[in-house]
Design a protein around this motif. Structure first.
Motif, short mmCIF file in Angstrom:
data_model
loop_
_atom_site.label_atom_id
_atom_site.label_comp_id
_atom_site.label_asym_id
_atom_site.label_seq_id
_atom_site.Cartn_x
_atom_site.Cartn_y
_atom_site.Cartn_z
N UNK A 70 25.57 -54.47 12.90
CA UNK A 70 25.06 -53.11 12.85
C UNK A 70 24.46 -52.72 14.20
N UNK A 71 24.60 -51.45 14.54
CA UNK A 71 24.04 -50.95 15.79
C UNK A 71 23.41 -49.58 15.54
N UNK A 72 22.21 -49.39 16.04
CA UNK A 72 21.56 -48.10 15.87
C UNK A 72 20.83 -47.70 17.14
N UNK A 73 20.75 -46.39 17.38
CA UNK A 73 19.99 -45.86 18.51
C UNK A 73 18.75 -45.15 17.96
N UNK A 74 17.69 -45.17 18.75
CA UNK A 74 16.46 -44.52 18.32
C UNK A 74 15.65 -44.12 19.54
N UNK A 75 14.75 -43.17 19.35
CA UNK A 75 13.91 -42.70 20.44
C UNK A 75 12.94 -43.81 20.87
N UNK A 76 12.90 -44.09 22.16
CA UNK A 76 12.09 -45.20 22.65
C UNK A 76 10.61 -44.95 22.47
N UNK A 77 10.19 -43.70 22.39
CA UNK A 77 8.77 -43.37 22.24
C UNK A 77 8.34 -43.27 20.78
N UNK A 104 19.45 -52.81 18.24
CA UNK A 104 18.83 -51.51 18.46
C UNK A 104 18.93 -51.10 19.91
N UNK A 105 19.21 -49.82 20.12
CA UNK A 105 19.30 -49.28 21.48
C UNK A 105 18.26 -48.17 21.62
N UNK A 106 17.15 -48.45 22.31
CA UNK A 106 16.15 -47.40 22.52
C UNK A 106 16.64 -46.39 23.56
N UNK A 107 16.49 -45.12 23.25
CA UNK A 107 16.91 -44.05 24.16
C UNK A 107 15.67 -43.48 24.85
N UNK A 116 26.19 -42.54 26.89
CA UNK A 116 27.36 -43.42 26.79
C UNK A 116 27.12 -44.73 27.51
N UNK A 117 26.49 -44.68 28.69
CA UNK A 117 26.19 -45.92 29.41
C UNK A 117 25.21 -46.79 28.62
N UNK A 118 24.29 -46.15 27.94
CA UNK A 118 23.33 -46.89 27.13
C UNK A 118 24.05 -47.58 25.97
N UNK A 119 24.98 -46.86 25.33
CA UNK A 119 25.77 -47.46 24.26
C UNK A 119 26.57 -48.65 24.78
#
Length: 235
Positions: A70-77, A104-107, A116-119
């Motif tokens: 599983x992969x999810x993105x979320x606001x880093x703050x 998890x990928x904090x944005x 896209x680079x973060x993904x």
């Protein structure tokens, strides 16, 4: 966390492999499917569709066994997933209950690094963990919004050369409702932009039918409402 990281790993560090009877040792696998997971009903239904693919593989109908991450993105703050109004701790709770590894990928706001680079950095983390020899597929829970699929196809499929999969694409809503009911998992509305649907309601046929009668997409696909699948309440 500040960088893409594993937020949940299985106790024995193995991969979640379908079908379950297959070996979970990563060296035995050729493919890993990375499911973009927001914690809502669509993501959950996409996960169920992938698991069914694995069951078909056991019966010799589909492809060879594969692993799911599983992969999810979320606001880093705020630590909240965009639009869903779901905190990352809830998705970690889901992954723990499902026993499926989660990245998890904090944005970060105001950064020069593109989405896209973060993904790509998150996907590369998974690739390095499971082995560079594994084929990767990015899977999404999109149901029918063509403009979102077109963006993914272009930015992630054409530009980054990833193989993409949409296990619930154009599946009739009635079939999705049947599958959700079969799962026994409650999906609670986590955010709503319409008076027709209230935050905290359980998504089901009643809410679905009421939405349709009031001109709202039955699954909230236009952003009218979002949900959280409470998978931890079901064995």
């Amino acid at each position: 966390i500040k960088q893409p990281s594993f937020l949940f790993k299985r106790a024995d560090k193995s991969l979640f492999v379908v079908p379950e009877s297959s070996s979970s040792i990563s060296t035995d696998l050729e493919r890993v499917k990375i499911l973009f997971f927001s914690g809502g009903k669509d993501s959950f239904l996409a996960l169920r569709a992938l698991v069914r693919q694995g069951m078909e593989a056991r019966e010799g109908i589909g492809n060879a066994p594969f692993a799911i991450v599983l992969l999810t993105t979320f606001d880093a703050t705020s630590r909240v997933i965009a639009h869903q109004d779901v905190h990352i701790r809830d998705v970690i709770k889901q992954a723990t209950a499902l026993d499926i590894p989660l990245v998890g990928i904090p944005l970060h706001r105001g950064t020069s690094e593109s989405y896209v680079d973060r993904l790509r950095r998150g996907v590369e983390l998974i690739s390095s963990s499971v082995g560079k020899d594994k084929s990767l597929t990015l899977a999404f829970g999109d149901l029918h919004l063509s403009h979102i699929k077109e963006w993914r196809d272009g930015a992630l499929g054409v530009d980054l050369k990833y193989e993409l999969e949409y296990p619930c694409w154009k599946v009739p809503y009635e079939s999705l409702l049947d599958d959700l009911e079969a799962s026994g998992v409650k999906c609670i509305v986590s955010a709503s932009s319409t008076d027709v649907v209230k935050e905290g309601e359980m998504f089901g046929r009643d809410l679905y039918n009421r939405s349709l009668k009031n001109g709202v997409d039955g699954f909230g696909e236009e952003g009218e409402f979002h949900s959280l699948a409470q998978v931890w309440e079901v064995d």
